[in-house]
Design an enzyme around this catalytic site. Structure first.
Site, PDB file in Angstrom:
ATOM      1  N   CYS A 186     -13.983  44.308 -22.782  1.00 61.80           N
ATOM      2  CA  CYS A 186     -14.267  44.049 -24.218  1.00 61.80           C
ATOM      3  C   CYS A 186     -15.615  42.817 -24.162  1.00 61.80           C
ATOM      4  O   CYS A 186     -16.526  43.674 -23.613  1.00 61.80           O
ATOM      5  CB  CYS A 186     -13.386  43.243 -24.990  1.00 61.80           C
ATOM      6  SG  CYS A 186     -13.730  43.287 -26.750  1.00 61.80           S
ATOM      7  N   HIS A 230      -9.387  47.538 -24.787  1.00 65.47           N
ATOM      8  CA  HIS A 230      -8.567  46.628 -23.930  1.00 65.47           C
ATOM      9  C   HIS A 230      -7.679  47.363 -23.181  1.00 65.47           C
ATOM     10  O   HIS A 230      -6.422  47.886 -23.509  1.00 65.47           O
ATOM     11  CB  HIS A 230      -7.889  45.658 -24.938  1.00 65.47           C
ATOM     12  CG  HIS A 230      -8.805  44.791 -25.425  1.00 65.47           C
ATOM     13  ND1 HIS A 230      -8.993  43.668 -24.906  1.00 65.47           N
ATOM     14  CD2 HIS A 230      -9.355  44.824 -26.701  1.00 65.47           C
ATOM     15  CE1 HIS A 230      -9.994  42.829 -25.700  1.00 65.47           C
ATOM     16  NE2 HIS A 230     -10.204  43.517 -26.722  1.00 65.47           N
ATOM     17  N   GLU A 281      -5.571  46.202 -21.030  1.00 67.67           N
ATOM     18  CA  GLU A 281      -4.417  45.458 -21.034  1.00 67.67           C
ATOM     19  C   GLU A 281      -3.605  45.683 -22.224  1.00 67.67           C
ATOM     20  O   GLU A 281      -2.379  45.287 -22.343  1.00 67.67           O
ATOM     21  CB  GLU A 281      -4.848  44.275 -20.580  1.00 67.67           C
ATOM     22  CG  GLU A 281      -4.978  43.228 -21.748  1.00 67.67           C
ATOM     23  CD  GLU A 281      -6.721  43.439 -22.065  1.00 67.67           C
ATOM     24  OE1 GLU A 281      -7.214  44.452 -21.798  1.00 67.67           O
ATOM     25  OE2 GLU A 281      -6.949  42.486 -22.844  1.00 67.67           O
TER      26      GLU A 281
END
Lengths: 257, 216
Positions: free
Chosen positions: B88, B196, B198
């Site tokens: 990001c 992202h 994650e």
């Protein structure tokens, strides 16, 4: 292409899910983390926890729930309910929330939205807009912001308020029709469209979902970017997958990985 | 293998940490995943991850506020060729400059500027928030085994600015949002995702495992 989001919302009180989630074989239907893991596996696009814990002392249990959820679910998590200070937001983000939803604190002090967005970034500040129709039959539609679960009028015009918090740095609006909440007769589409068309940020439609067609209407007619629902999923009436298949059958783009 | 996730006060690193641990264990690669603000641990790590959320200038300021961190990163990555992943704003910091509100110098590892997203359809909402597919511009180890294109897997994005590289050869994948948005860049041992991983469930864990396996 960006997809429409389907977001289950869990009411959490003192670290437990209120009413419980019955759609899967959970060992503990009252554990928010187990419910979150089940929704993650079911293909939910995001998850929302609404904390309705009354006492401030029990807020710690929420932090634990958020933290354990973030360890197990690799999807975005929004947490709202009782967020009043910059420290409240910081604590939730540190616990693992991706977005924090603020409601009454923003109504009472609009500048709180600006301070929060400046501190943590627009991307994690959701403003919850709880609105009720106040115009008379036949008159042009008008909605006002209500607090205290829809009991307390504020006199604030909902569309203007949504524009104001957008300008102050909100990244998303979680819009709940207090007229429709819990009725299962569908979102207030006129309200949803009025707000979604008035702001440049995404709007999540909430309040009143009773069928999958209501979700289609929320996106197609209400111009929402996402649909939020609770009981329709929790009580096993429909799965996340069914909701997405329905949206897709109506020409709306969904994520089914 | 040790993986250092750099903690410089930008956002929550808890889920990134857990996602890397999950990807490392599920893929059988293993490894020691640490979250650290210690430049010595970053210098010693086999792989380095730079997350980041919020405003560009704030992230740059936060990174500069950790004494010796930029030097340690530069030495490990540019000097020793350690694999690096920016996420990001951590990816955007790879650019020459960020043009969010004010002009802020980036690391200059990937040529280009970070500019506001201006969709060609004014009805499109900003931030670009939610799940989108990737269009792969070139083969890359980070996308090995990950279906891309309109019917491919989805990645989770939330951003209002994006990296516009000065040359196409650093663009591995893009996404569409009222125009082309840079999604994944790479140059040498340096890579970055606008989305992202994650938070991107299946695609995210697969990409993280690919990063752990990557031998550029």
């Amino acid at each position: 292409m960006l997809k429409v989001r389907v977001i289950p919302c869990l009411d959490v009180k003192d670290g437990r899910v209120v009413k419980g989630v019955q759609f899967v074989d959970l060992r503990d239907a009252g554990d928010p983390v187990e419910s979150a893991i089940a929704y993650d596996a079911a293909g939910a696009d995001e998850l929302c926890f609404l904390d309705i814990t009354a006492s401030h002392e029990n807020r710690g249990t929420l932090m634990d729930v958020v933290s354990r959820t973030a360890e197990a679910c690799f999807m975005p998590l929004t947490v709202g309910g009782g967020v009043r200070t910059i420290d409240d937001i910081r604590n939730l983000l540190l616990a693992g929330a991706d977005k924090v939803s603020i409601m009454t604190a923003a109504v009472n002090d609009r500048d709180f939205v600006r301070r929060a967005a400046e501190k943590f970034g627009t991307q994690c500040i959701v403003v919850a807009v709880d609105a009720k129709k106040v115009s008379n039959e036949g008159a042009p539609d008008r909605w006002e912001i209500f607090t205290h679960g829809g009991r307390k009028p504020t006199g604030i015009d909902a569309v203007q308020y949504a524009q104001e918090v957008t300008a102050l740095g909100a990244g998303e609006i979680l819009l709940t029709s207090m007229d429709r909440d819990g009725t299962k007769i569908g979102y207030d589409i006129a309200l949803t469209r009025a707000i979604a068309d008035a702001v440049s940020i995404p709007v999540i439609a909430s309040g009143g979902v009773g069928s999958l067609d209501h979700m289609v209407e929320g996106i197609r007619d209400g111009h929402a970017s996402a649909v939020l629902a609770a009981s329709i999923f929790h009580f096993g009436e429909h799965t996340i997958r069914e909701a997405k298949e329905k949206l897709r059958a109506n020409g709306l783009p969904v994520r089914i990985d | 293998m040790s993986v250092a996730i750099i903690d410089y006060g930008s956002g929550n690193l808890h889920s990134a940490h857990k996602a890397f641990e999950r990807a490392a264990s599920e893929s059988g690669i293993g490894g020691d995943i640490i979250v650290t603000s210690d430049p010595e641990l970053v210098r010693a790590a086999d792989r380095i991850v730079l997350p980041g959320v919020g405003a560009y200038a704030d992230c740059r300021r936060g990174l500069d506020a950790v004494p010796g961190m930029v030097e340690a990163m530069t030495e490990a990555v540019q000097g020793k060729g350690r694999p690096f992943l920016g996420i990001c704003v951590g990816m955007q910091l790879l650019a020459d400059r960020g043009l969010e509100h004010v002009t802020t110098p980036g690391l200059g590892w990937i040529g280009g500027d970070v500019v506001e997203i201006v969709p060609d359809d004014p009805a499109l909402k900003i931030p670009h928030m939610g799940w989108n597919t990737l269009d792969q511009g070139q083969d890359h180890a980070l996308l090995a085994g990950i279906p891309t294109g309109a019917d491919g897997w989805h990645a989770y994005f939330v951003h209002s600015f994006h990296l516009q590289p000065s040359t196409r050869d650093t663009v591995v994948a893009t996404t569409q949002y009222g125009g082309e948005i840079t999604a994944l860049v790479a140059k040498g041992t340096v890579a970055g995702t606008q989305f992202h991983p994650e938070k991107s469930q299946k695609l995210g864990l697969a990409l993280i495992a690919n990063f752990l396996r990557w031998r550029p």
